[in-house]
Enzyme design. Structure first.
Site, PDB file in Angstrom:
ATOM      1  N   ARG A 132      11.713  -5.327   6.609  1.00  0.00           N
ATOM      2  CA  ARG A 132      12.382  -5.129   5.316  1.00  0.00           C
ATOM      3  C   ARG A 132      13.874  -5.435   5.383  1.00  0.00           C
ATOM      4  NH1 ARG A 132      13.075   0.306   2.897  1.00  0.00           N
ATOM      5  NH2 ARG A 132      13.217   0.197   0.644  1.00  0.00           N
ATOM      6  N   ALA A 192       2.995   1.787   3.023  1.00  0.00           N
ATOM      7  CA  ALA A 192       4.204   0.944   2.974  1.00  0.00           C
ATOM      8  C   ALA A 192       5.282   1.618   2.139  1.00  0.00           C
ATOM      9  CB  ALA A 192       3.863  -0.430   2.402  1.00  0.00           C
ATOM     10  N   HIS A 248       5.860   6.397  -2.422  1.00  0.00           N
ATOM     11  CA  HIS A 248       7.213   6.878  -2.741  1.00  0.00           C
ATOM     12  C   HIS A 248       7.141   8.357  -3.110  1.00  0.00           C
ATOM     13  CE1 HIS A 248       7.912   2.561  -4.451  1.00  0.00           C
ATOM     14  NE2 HIS A 248       8.092   2.576  -3.145  1.00  0.00           N
ATOM     15  N   CYS A 306       0.821  -1.207   0.000  1.00  0.00           N
ATOM     16  CA  CYS A 306       0.000   0.000   0.000  1.00  0.00           C
ATOM     17  C   CYS A 306       0.863   1.268   0.000  1.00  0.00           C
ATOM     18  CB  CYS A 306      -0.933  -0.005   1.194  1.00  0.00           C
ATOM     19  SG  CYS A 306      -0.051   0.215   2.764  1.00  0.00           S
TER      20      CYS A 306
HETATM   21  S1  CFN Z   1       9.093  -0.336  -2.885  1.00  0.00           S
HETATM   22 FE1  CFN Z   1      11.076  -0.433  -3.905  1.00  0.00          FE
HETATM   23  S2  CFN Z   1      12.624   0.876  -3.229  1.00  0.00           S
HETATM   24  S3  CFN Z   1      11.211  -0.514  -6.055  1.00  0.00           S
HETATM   25 FE2  CFN Z   1      12.396  -2.144  -5.225  1.00  0.00          FE
HETATM   26  S4  CFN Z   1      14.428  -1.464  -5.040  1.00  0.00           S
HETATM   27 FE3  CFN Z   1      11.370  -3.928  -3.753  1.00  0.00          FE
HETATM   28  S5  CFN Z   1       9.230  -4.024  -3.300  1.00  0.00           S
HETATM   29 MO1  CFN Z   1      10.348  -4.648  -1.432  1.00  0.00          MO
HETATM   30  S6  CFN Z   1      10.621  -2.627  -0.419  1.00  0.00           S
HETATM   31 FE4  CFN Z   1      12.365  -2.935  -1.694  1.00  0.00          FE
HETATM   32 FE5  CFN Z   1      13.422  -1.138  -3.154  1.00  0.00          FE
HETATM   33 FE6  CFN Z   1      13.076   0.247  -5.268  1.00  0.00          FE
HETATM   34 FE7  CFN Z   1      10.066  -2.237  -2.466  1.00  0.00          FE
HETATM   35  S7  CFN Z   1      14.296  -1.976  -1.312  1.00  0.00           S
HETATM   36  S8  CFN Z   1      12.411  -5.003  -2.196  1.00  0.00           S
HETATM   37  S9  CFN Z   1      12.060  -4.177  -5.881  1.00  0.00           S
HETATM   38  N1  CFN Z   1      11.794  -2.151  -3.374  1.00  0.00           N
HETATM   39  C1  HCA Z   2       6.531  -3.381   1.113  1.00  0.00           C
HETATM   40  C2  HCA Z   2       7.823  -3.881   1.647  1.00  0.00           C
HETATM   41  C3  HCA Z   2       8.347  -5.062   0.926  1.00  0.00           C
HETATM   42  C4  HCA Z   2       7.521  -6.315   1.188  1.00  0.00           C
HETATM   43  C5  HCA Z   2       8.273  -7.540   0.856  1.00  0.00           C
HETATM   44  C6  HCA Z   2       7.581  -8.833   0.677  1.00  0.00           C
HETATM   45  C7  HCA Z   2       9.786  -5.288   1.422  1.00  0.00           C
HETATM   46  O1  HCA Z   2       6.356  -3.288  -0.101  1.00  0.00           O
HETATM   47  O2  HCA Z   2       5.679  -3.081   1.902  1.00  0.00           O
HETATM   48  O3  HCA Z   2       6.487  -8.904   0.128  1.00  0.00           O
HETATM   49  O4  HCA Z   2       8.204  -9.818   1.049  1.00  0.00           O
HETATM   50  O5  HCA Z   2      10.692  -5.331   0.616  1.00  0.00           O
HETATM   51  O6  HCA Z   2       9.975  -5.415   2.630  1.00  0.00           O
HETATM   52  O7  HCA Z   2       8.380  -4.806  -0.457  1.00  0.00           O
END
Ligand code: CFN
Ligand code: HCA
Length: 541
Positions: free
Chosen positions: A95, A64, A194, A61
Site C-alpha cells: 500500500r 484487507a 474498517h 476483502c
Molecule cells: S480502503 Fe480506504 S482508507 S477509502 Fe480510500 S482513502 Fe483507497 S482503496 Mo486503496 S487502501 Fe487506500 Fe484510503 Fe479511505 Fe483503500 S488509503 S487507496 S480510496 N483507501
Molecule cells: C486493499 C488495498 C488497496 C489495493 C490497491 C490496488 C491499496 O484494498 O486491499 O488495488 O491497487 O490501496 O493498497 O486498496
C-alpha cells in the site's frame, strides 16, 4: 469513419448490453447518470451490496480493510496475520504507507508477521500455533501492542483468537494483545474490515493514556494513511500553522497516539468511509466533535485549514493559517499556471476505494480537467450522496458486536437522500446532521457514476469514452494501459507522491501533465483505432 455521439444513457445501455437480464437489472441500479440540480436530490445509487458472483470486481476483502488499511500503518504494533502466508505477504508494504521510526526507533513495518498456517493447522486447529507466534513476537521485540488478524480459514475452523490474545495479555502484563475477527469473507468488501478495526482499536486502546495534554489546538487526523508520504506533508502544514496533531488514524501512527486520542479538542476526518465509526465513538464517549476535511488539492487544503481555524475561533490561529496559506500558494499557483495550457479540457476517470475517487477530482479540476465518470469500490450511499444522519448512538465500549454501534442500523434514518423539509423535521426532532459533500454533489450534470466497477465495464468505458487518463488500482493498471490510455494508480500512487497538501498538489500537477501529454501512448494501437466504428464523442449538458 463513423462518429457516434454518445449520450450518457447510451453509455449506460452499452455497459449493460452484454449482461444476462438479472445481472443487468442489478447493475443498472449501480450505474447512475448524475442529474442533480440545486433543488432536487440526484437519483439513488445502489452501493455497499454484494458483488454478483462471476463478475471480476475491483474490490478487496474484509481482512484487507482491517489489517491492511486501518491497523497496518501503525508502526510500533506487531500485526500478526493468523492464516496461510499469502494473506500476510500480499498485504505487506504494497500500500506504500510510509513510516518514520521516530525517536524511539520502534518500527515493525519492514517485517511481515504471520502464523503461516498449514493443512495440519486447519485440521487440528491453529490456536497453539497462534499462542506460540504471539510469544515469539513478544520475546523478540517487547512491543507495546500485538494485534492478531483472522483470515478466512480461521473463521471457518473456529479458532478462538480473542481467548488466545486475552490469555497472552494477562501472562505478559506489559503488552496489550487483542484480536480482530476480520475474516476476508465477512461483509461485501473492505468496508466491513474498517468497521471491525475501528471498533477494536477504540475498545482496546483509545483512552489508555490518561495523562492530560497541554498543547494548543489539539486535533486528531482521522482517515489519513500516509500513502506516498501524504501524512508527512499534512503534518508539516499543521505544524507550521501551530495545530497539534495528537493522533493520526493511522498513517505513521504509534500505539501511544491511539492511546491519547481522547485528549483532542476536535477530530478532523479526511477519509470518512474508513474511519467514521471512530469519529462517532470519540464524539459519543468523549464529547469530541468531528468535522470533515480534505487535504487533497491546494484549494481544499486551504479550505480545510480555515475550517479548523474557524472551529477554534481564535484570532492567533486564524491569522497564522492565513499566513501559511499565503506563503504556500504562490508556488502551487505558478505550477498550476504552467501545466494548465497543456491539461485544460483533458478528461479523467476515477474508480478508487471509498474516498479518493471523490477527493482527487479537486486536483483534476485545479488543472482544468473534467471527470467524465467516477465511482467507488466499496463506499456507502452517504459517500455518494453526502449528508448523513447521526442517530443518537449509545456506545458500549466493551462491545465486540459491530452491529450494536452501526450508524446505519436504522435505514430509514440513514437514508441521506432527504428533501430539505424532511431534514428540517428530523433536526427539529433532535437528530444531528453532519453536512458534507458526497461525490454526486461535486460531479457535473450528465456524468456517469458507477459503484463497484468491474473489469469488463472498465474496459468498455475506456473503449467508448477514451479518457485522457484513467485512475484506479494495480489490477486495472495494465489492461487499461494496453488500450492506449495512461493509467495512474491512486491507491499506491505507483512510485510517486505525496499528493496531499500544497507540495502534494505540485507533485500531482507535474505527474499528470507528463502522463496525459506523453507521446508514448500514441505509439500503441488501441482497439478503436483498428476498428474505427467504435470512435465517438461524449455529450453532456
Ligand atoms: S480502503 Fe480506504 S482508507 S477509502 Fe480510500 S482513502 Fe483507497 S482503496 Mo486503496 S487502501 Fe487506500 Fe484510503 Fe479511505 Fe483503500 S488509503 S487507496 S480510496 N483507501
Ligand atoms: C486493499 C488495498 C488497496 C489495493 C490497491 C490496488 C491499496 O484494498 O486491499 O488495488 O491497487 O490501496 O493498497 O486498496
Amino acid at each position: 469513419k463513423k462518429v457516434v455521439q454518445f449520450m450518457p444513457t447510451d453509455i449506460k445501455e452499452e455497459l449493460l448490453a452484454k449482461y444476462p437480464p438479472k445481472v443487468a437489472r442489478k447493475r443498472a441500479k449501480q450505474i447512475m447518470i448524475n442529474e442533480a440540480t440545486e433543488s432536487e436530490a440526484p437519483p439513488e445509487i445502489l452501493a455497499n451490496v454484494r458483488t454478483i458472483p462471476g463478475i471480476i470486481t475491483m474490490r478487496g476483502c474484509t481482512y484487507a480493510g482491517c489489517k491492511g488499511v486501518i491497523m497496518g500503518p501503525t508502526r510500533d504494533i506487531v500485526n500478526i496475520t493468523h492464516g496461510p502466508i499469502g494473506c500476510g505477504f500480499y498485504s505487506w508494504l504494497t500500500r506504500r504507507n510510509q513510516t518514520d521510526a521516530g525517536e524511539d526507533g520502534e518500527n515493525y513495518m519492514p517485517y511481515c508477521f504471520s502464523t503461516d498456517m498449514q493443512d495440519s493447522d486447519i485440521i487440528f486447529g491453529g490456536e497453539k500455533k497462534l499462542a506460540a507466534a504471539i510469544q515469539e513476537a513478544y520475546d523478540l521485540f517487547h512491543p507495546k501492542g500485538i494485534c492478531v488478524f483472522a483470515t478466512c480459514p480461521v473463521g471457518l475452523i473456529g479458532d478462538d483468537i480473542h481467548a488466545v490474545c486475552k490469555k497472552k495479555k494477562a501472562e505478559f502484563g506489559d503488552c496489550n494483545v487483542f484480536a480482530f475477527s476480520c475474516e476476508g469473507y465477512k461483509g461485501v468488501s473492505q468496508s466491513a474490515g474498517h468497521h471491525i478495526a475501528n471498533n477494536q482499536v477504540f475498545t482496546h486502546l483509545v483512552g489508555e493514556n490518561t495523562e492530560p495534554r497541554t498543547e494548543e489546538y489539539k486535533i486528531n487526523l482521522l482517515g489519513e494513511y500516509n500513502i506516498g508520504g501524504d501524512g508527512f506533508e499534512i503534518d508539516r502544514i499543521l505544524k507550521k500553522c501551530g495545530i497539534t496533531n495528537l493522533a493520526t488514524f493511522s498513517g505513521n501512527s504509534s500505539y501511544d497516539q491511539f492511546a491519547s486520542a481522547q485528549h483532542a479538542d476536535l477530530s478532523c476526518v479526511m477519509c470518512h468511509r474508513s474511519i467514521n465509526y471512530v469519529a462517532d465513538m470519540l464524539e459519543t464517549k468523549y464529547g469530541i466533535p468531528w468535522i470533515k476535511v480534505n487535504f487533497i488539492g491546494a484549494a481544499s487544503t486551504a479550505k480545510s485549514l480555515r475550517k479548523i481555524g474557524q472551529y477554534f475561533g481564535d484570532k492567533k490561529l486564524i491569522d497564522r493559517i492565513e499566513e501559511v496559506i499565503a506563503e504556500e500558494m504562490p508556488e502551487v499557483e505558478a505550477v498550476a499556471a504552467d501545466v494548465r495550457p497543456r491539461t485544460e479540457g483533458k478528461t479523467a476517470m476515477l474508480f478508487v476505494g471509498g474516498s479518493r475517487a471523490h477527493h482527487y477530482q479537486d486536483l483534476f479540476s485545479e488543472m482544468g480537467m473534467k471527470t467524465l465518470s467516477a465511482g467507488y469500490e466499496f463506499a456507502h450511499r452517504d459517500d455518494y450522496e453526502g449528508r448523513q444522519v447521526i442517530p443518537n448512538l449509545t456506545v458500549d465500549a466493551d462491545s465486540r458486536n459491530i452491529e450494536e454501534i452501526d450508524v446505519e442500523a436504522d435505514p430509514e434514518l440513514y437514508s441521506p437522500r432527504k428533501k430539505p423539509e424532511e431534514i428540517k423535521a428530523l433536526e427539529d426532532a433532535g437528530y444531528q446532521f453532519k453536512h458534507y459533500e458526497g461525490m454526486n454533489d461535486q460531479m457535473d450534470k450528465g456524468t456517469i457514476i458507477i459503484d463497484d466497477l468491474n473489469q469488463y465495464e472498465a474496459e468498455k468505458l475506456v473503449e467508448l469514452l477514451k479518457p485522457d487518463i484513467f485512475c484506479a488500482g494495480i489490477k486495472e493498471k495494465f489492461s487499461i494501459q494496453k488500450s492506449g490510455v495512461p493509467m495512474k494508480q491512486l491507491h499506491s500512487y505507483d512510485s510517486g507522491g505525496p499528493y496531499a497538501g500544497f507540495k502534494g498538489a505540485i507533485n500531482f500537477y507535474k505527474e499528470i501533465d507528463r502522463l496525459v501529454n506523453s507521446k508514448v501512448w500514441s505509439y500503441m494501437k488501441a482497439p478503436w483505432q483498428e476498428n474505427p466504428e467504435l470512435t465517438g464523442t461524449f455529450v453532456w449538458e
